[in-house]
Design an enzyme around this catalytic site. Sequence first.
Site, PDB file in Angstrom:
ATOM      1  N   LEU A  62      11.437 -20.368  -4.651  1.00 34.57           N
ATOM      2  CA  LEU A  62      10.381 -19.508  -4.112  1.00 34.57           C
ATOM      3  C   LEU A  62       9.104 -19.630  -4.944  1.00 34.57           C
ATOM      4  CD1 LEU A  62       9.454 -17.007  -2.338  1.00 34.57           C
ATOM      5  CD2 LEU A  62      10.259 -15.594  -4.249  1.00 34.57           C
TER       6      LEU A  62
ATOM      7  N   ASP B  63       0.826  -1.211   0.000  1.00 34.88           N
ATOM      8  CA  ASP B  63       0.000   0.000   0.000  1.00 34.88           C
ATOM      9  C   ASP B  63       0.862   1.264   0.000  1.00 34.88           C
ATOM     10  OD1 ASP B  63      -2.270   1.534   0.065  1.00 34.88           O
ATOM     11  OD2 ASP B  63      -2.719   1.167   2.171  1.00 34.88           O
TER      12      ASP B  63
ATOM     13  N   HIS C 247       2.764   3.451  -9.111  1.00 39.77           N
ATOM     14  CA  HIS C 247       2.663   1.993  -9.266  1.00 39.77           C
ATOM     15  C   HIS C 247       3.927   1.431  -9.928  1.00 39.77           C
ATOM     16  CE1 HIS C 247      -1.293   2.020  -7.692  1.00 39.77           C
ATOM     17  NE2 HIS C 247      -1.854   2.630  -8.714  1.00 39.77           N
TER      18      HIS C 247
HETATM   19  C1  FPP Z   1      -1.874   0.159  -3.438  1.00 42.62           C
HETATM   20  O1  FPP Z   1      -1.447   1.514  -3.382  1.00 42.62           O
HETATM   21  C2  FPP Z   1      -1.313  -0.517  -4.589  1.00 42.62           C
HETATM   22  C3  FPP Z   1      -2.048  -1.094  -5.595  1.00 42.62           C
HETATM   23  C4  FPP Z   1      -3.510  -1.106  -5.611  1.00 42.62           C
HETATM   24  C5  FPP Z   1      -1.398  -1.728  -6.767  1.00 42.62           C
HETATM   25  C6  FPP Z   1      -0.190  -2.553  -6.487  1.00 42.62           C
HETATM   26  C7  FPP Z   1       0.637  -2.638  -7.706  1.00 42.62           C
HETATM   27  C8  FPP Z   1       1.987  -2.658  -7.739  1.00 42.62           C
HETATM   28  C9  FPP Z   1       2.844  -2.695  -6.553  1.00 42.62           C
HETATM   29  C10 FPP Z   1       2.735  -2.581  -9.014  1.00 42.62           C
HETATM   30  C11 FPP Z   1       2.309  -3.446 -10.112  1.00 42.62           C
HETATM   31  C12 FPP Z   1       2.668  -4.853  -9.957  1.00 42.62           C
HETATM   32  C13 FPP Z   1       1.935  -5.825 -10.557  1.00 42.62           C
HETATM   33  C14 FPP Z   1       2.324  -7.258 -10.423  1.00 42.62           C
HETATM   34  C15 FPP Z   1       0.736  -5.481 -11.345  1.00 42.62           C
HETATM   35  P1  FPP Z   1      -2.523   2.678  -3.489  1.00 42.62           P
HETATM   36  O2  FPP Z   1      -2.627   3.078  -4.921  1.00 42.62           O
HETATM   37  O3  FPP Z   1      -3.804   2.226  -2.851  1.00 42.62           O
HETATM   38  O4  FPP Z   1      -1.835   3.784  -2.644  1.00 42.62           O
HETATM   39  P2  FPP Z   1      -2.562   4.965  -1.822  1.00 42.62           P
HETATM   40  O5  FPP Z   1      -3.343   4.293  -0.738  1.00 42.62           O
HETATM   41  O6  FPP Z   1      -1.402   5.763  -1.319  1.00 42.62           O
HETATM   42  O7  FPP Z   1      -3.403   5.725  -2.812  1.00 42.62           O
END
Ligand code: FPP
Length: 239
Positions: A127, A16, A33
């Site tokens: 892994l 997150d 991201h």
């Molecule tokens: C949460 O941060 C993150 C996500 C919903 C996406 C996770 C994706 C990645 C780490 C990169 C892509 C990797 C793959 C395998 C697709 P948020 O956007 O909710 O953050 P915020 O709460 O600060 O807005």
Amino acid sequence: MLDMQRIPKHVAIIMDGNGRWAKKHGVLRVAGHNAGMLAMKEIVKRSSTLGIGHLTVYAFSTENWKRSVEEVSGIFKLLVLYVEKELAELHANNVRVRILGDFSKLPKDAREAVDRALVTTENNTGLQFNIALNYGSRDEITRGVQKLASDVAEGIIKADEITEEMISKSLFTGILGIPDPDLIIRTSGEERISNFLLWQMAYSEFVFTDVLWPDFTPEEYEKCIEVFQSRDRRFGGRK
Ligand code: FPP
């Protein structure tokens, strides 16, 4: 110091804070991201080195479809890019990729990338890297209940013969033979579960860190594992 004799078998991570990281750096959410993907890459590598059996990451939830079209398609483009750039190295490192969630709903190029990763790494024994995509724990439990209910309706089992083990086996994790997580990490200071591994986390340890996901380094990861190792796990029993 990490105790190499007590490395968790299964670590699950709620990655997150990409959005807040982007805001802090004055860039688009998708750039957050992208930075998150780079962080993830390093955590996968460190998990391999540490001899962790399973790493599960929450990459896209059943609720994430509510985000803007640009953000959703940006995340899937990153997935395609990740597979294109990293699959050879994952394979060379003996990593097996698996997916939790119904990925048939993903855009075609993302589905194809996922299939390629699954097929290429299917015989690897290092892994196991489980990516939760279009995953929601309630959705997973609902599917399991539907399967068990249909077994009852067909007379394969009786309702009162349903066991906890059968429920575990009906979940994506059970179908793929993934054990319950020992440690669940959530970054960015939020202390919520957000529909992740609800059944499987019955005896998991939680470590919450304020670090935003793109800033989560292998060193931060090891600190979380050290916190885990300092805990006294009793699984409901007494010492
Ligand atoms: C949460 O941060 C993150 C996500 C919903 C996406 C996770 C994706 C990645 C780490 C990169 C892509 C990797 C793959 C395998 C697709 P948020 O956007 O909710 O953050 P915020 O709460 O600060 O807005």
